[in-house]
Write a protein that holds these residues in place. Sequence first.
Motif, PDB file in Angstrom:
ATOM      1  N   GLY A 114       0.841  -1.179   0.000  1.00 46.74           N
ATOM      2  CA  GLY A 114       0.000   0.000   0.000  1.00 46.74           C
ATOM      3  C   GLY A 114       0.882   1.237   0.000  1.00 46.74           C
ATOM      4  O   GLY A 114       2.111   1.163   0.070  1.00 46.74           O
ATOM      5  N   ASN A 170      -2.250   4.522   3.666  1.00 51.82           N
ATOM      6  CA  ASN A 170      -2.629   3.114   3.708  1.00 51.82           C
ATOM      7  C   ASN A 170      -1.432   2.175   3.778  1.00 51.82           C
ATOM      8  O   ASN A 170      -1.603   0.951   3.771  1.00 51.82           O
ATOM      9  CB  ASN A 170      -3.463   2.760   2.470  1.00 51.82           C
ATOM     10  N   ASN A 203      -3.996  -2.718   0.932  1.00 54.25           N
ATOM     11  CA  ASN A 203      -3.450  -2.655  -0.420  1.00 54.25           C
ATOM     12  C   ASN A 203      -4.328  -3.470  -1.363  1.00 54.25           C
ATOM     13  O   ASN A 203      -5.272  -4.117  -0.932  1.00 54.25           O
ATOM     14  CB  ASN A 203      -1.998  -3.144  -0.444  1.00 54.25           C
ATOM     15  N   LEU A 216      -8.739  -1.484  -2.690  1.00 53.88           N
ATOM     16  CA  LEU A 216      -7.936  -2.016  -1.600  1.00 53.88           C
ATOM     17  C   LEU A 216      -8.698  -3.156  -0.926  1.00 53.88           C
ATOM     18  O   LEU A 216      -9.626  -2.921  -0.156  1.00 53.88           O
ATOM     19  CB  LEU A 216      -7.610  -0.908  -0.595  1.00 53.88           C
TER      20      LEU A 216
END
Length: 640
Positions: free
Chosen positions: A208, A212, A217, A233
């Motif tokens: 990520g 994040n 990710n 994600l």
Amino acid sequence: MKPADRIVRIVHVDGTGLLASDTHGRVHLLDAHLRVVRSSPFVPQGRPLYGLAVADGWVIGKDRMGALFRWSLDTLELVDRLDPASVCDPSLLIPNERPSPVSSRGIGIWKGKIFVTSGYHRQMLVVDLHTFAVLEIRPNICGTSPMEWACTEHPTRHAVSDKKGNLRFGSFDGDAGFPDQVKLDDGNIHRVRYDARHDRFWATQDFGAGENADIANGVVVVGASGEKEDECLFARDDVEFVTFSPDHLRAYAGGFDGELHIFDNTERALRITRTVAGFSHQLSDLTVSADDGQVYVLCQDGEIVQLDSDGTFVRAMGFPRQAVWDIQPSPEDPGTLYCATDTGVSVVRVQDSGGGPMTRVVAEHTTGFGFTRRVAPVRSAGRSGWLGITRDHRAFRTDHDGGEDPGAALRWSVELPALPHTVAVGPDGGRALVATNAGAVELDTADGRRLDTFTVDGLPVWAAAYLPDGDRLLVTRNGVIVVLDRADASVRWRFDQGEYPKRLWIQGGRAYLTGDGGVKELVVGEGVVARWLKLLSNTVENAVVGDGLVIASSYGMQLAAYDYTTGAFLGLFEDLPDYPKALHLLHGADGAAYLLVGCRTGLLSLYRIERRPKKLRLVKVRDHWLSRRPAVLDLRIHDR
């Protein structure tokens, strides 16, 4: 016939079938029933083939040290090999540089030329596909980072990714290079594919990015001109692949969370319509047949699963696999070791022989669950045995009688709320702490009852342990460390060390943590007081501390040794027969120190430790392989 060695890459070739490369440098052609039709010859000092590509009747492969191979697609005869040590531009080398191991997949093929980074990551080879002549040695497109993927599916706009989260756009034609760059991840971008339906590129993420990073990710979509368009994600761990159906109406993505996500790509918006779970292991690769749209999923344990285009199970290869993930000594007898394996727990005895210590498997206990990720000895109320956590979200306790051929009885098993990572037993033996993606789960070791769940900022907890006084030590995926009071779970200490963990244990009143950034020694209330990392090329998965030494293993198929007191580097060991996973220090009858290494293929390797001034040697004593068995699949489909 099935491949004898674990498969690490697959690619479906139109009109030919499924090609698979293995950990010993061979390539296999599989038929419609996932059976071996033919195989390439054995390669001296064969190493895992991470890069695999096919073009114009040739199979091109790159092993983990950067050697480049060429086989005939028709026969799989080995035709050429370029050595990673000698094929280079000496003027571009740094002093004393040697080829470095790396699990790089990147092979670009365009207009009869191969573009690939070799064992020297700052250099790129340009090789003629049909003669294998080295046409040019130039600086690497990606600077110091190996090229991780090269996408040449667009007629003029090519994309290259690296291991530092960068995606570059340009062309392999001419001298214009790859001038356009976008940062998409804090780690690897394993796969980049061109979406011909919407004229854009899809890229995977490992860690990520931005806020994040090390939290969530997935896949990122980038327009043809290089601007980030959208992201989805869906993962808490590395995403290894993204691939399209032949008509580009579907996309398939997945990775180390062990789930396959199927995207509806009829419209431009990213939308997952189906998730397939229940695979035997993490997912490491996927390829789709352009002939009929069949999907082939490669699991990290070497299993290949064939699905219909909608994710419905067709067949599995039934690859017999085994691994040793963890080694923990019995509290009653340090010479009895509990080994977490793909099939359950093996009990191993260490005994002396004329050739020094040896390991002998005295019992193999099959659980029927997913593979056992970690094991922890437990003794309470006069009964001893072990606790285990499994890939299919379970925790279990087994009691054993401790005899010469120890019997064992499953005492309880419980379902966990999410994927578990580590397990630890409290000082009094009555509690167990399991780190999961849904927080740290505390269990009663007597019956498996859930006593509590502890969360930190709503993040996955990837490692957890008890301090000697019973306080709980938790580490989140993004590296936040907290200590929770044993009585009321209030936060006694919080520290952000900023790197994701893999394993955690308490020894001598201090905490030891492995993962991104090496091996770390922590003092509660103070922070990281020592770190060992030098020359390890990838995430440090495991380590042992003892006899004045720190010995660490990495995902780069390496072992490294350091002096505990001074931190001095003592040796790097890379010519290993397998991927090291579990480590244990032991001593022979003569007091000499030995290192037991549990590996990916069920191998237990025993090394004698020879300490010299400013140097350490690991001398192989013997190897022992655990028996291998196919995994039992339990695929489940979840529609969105």
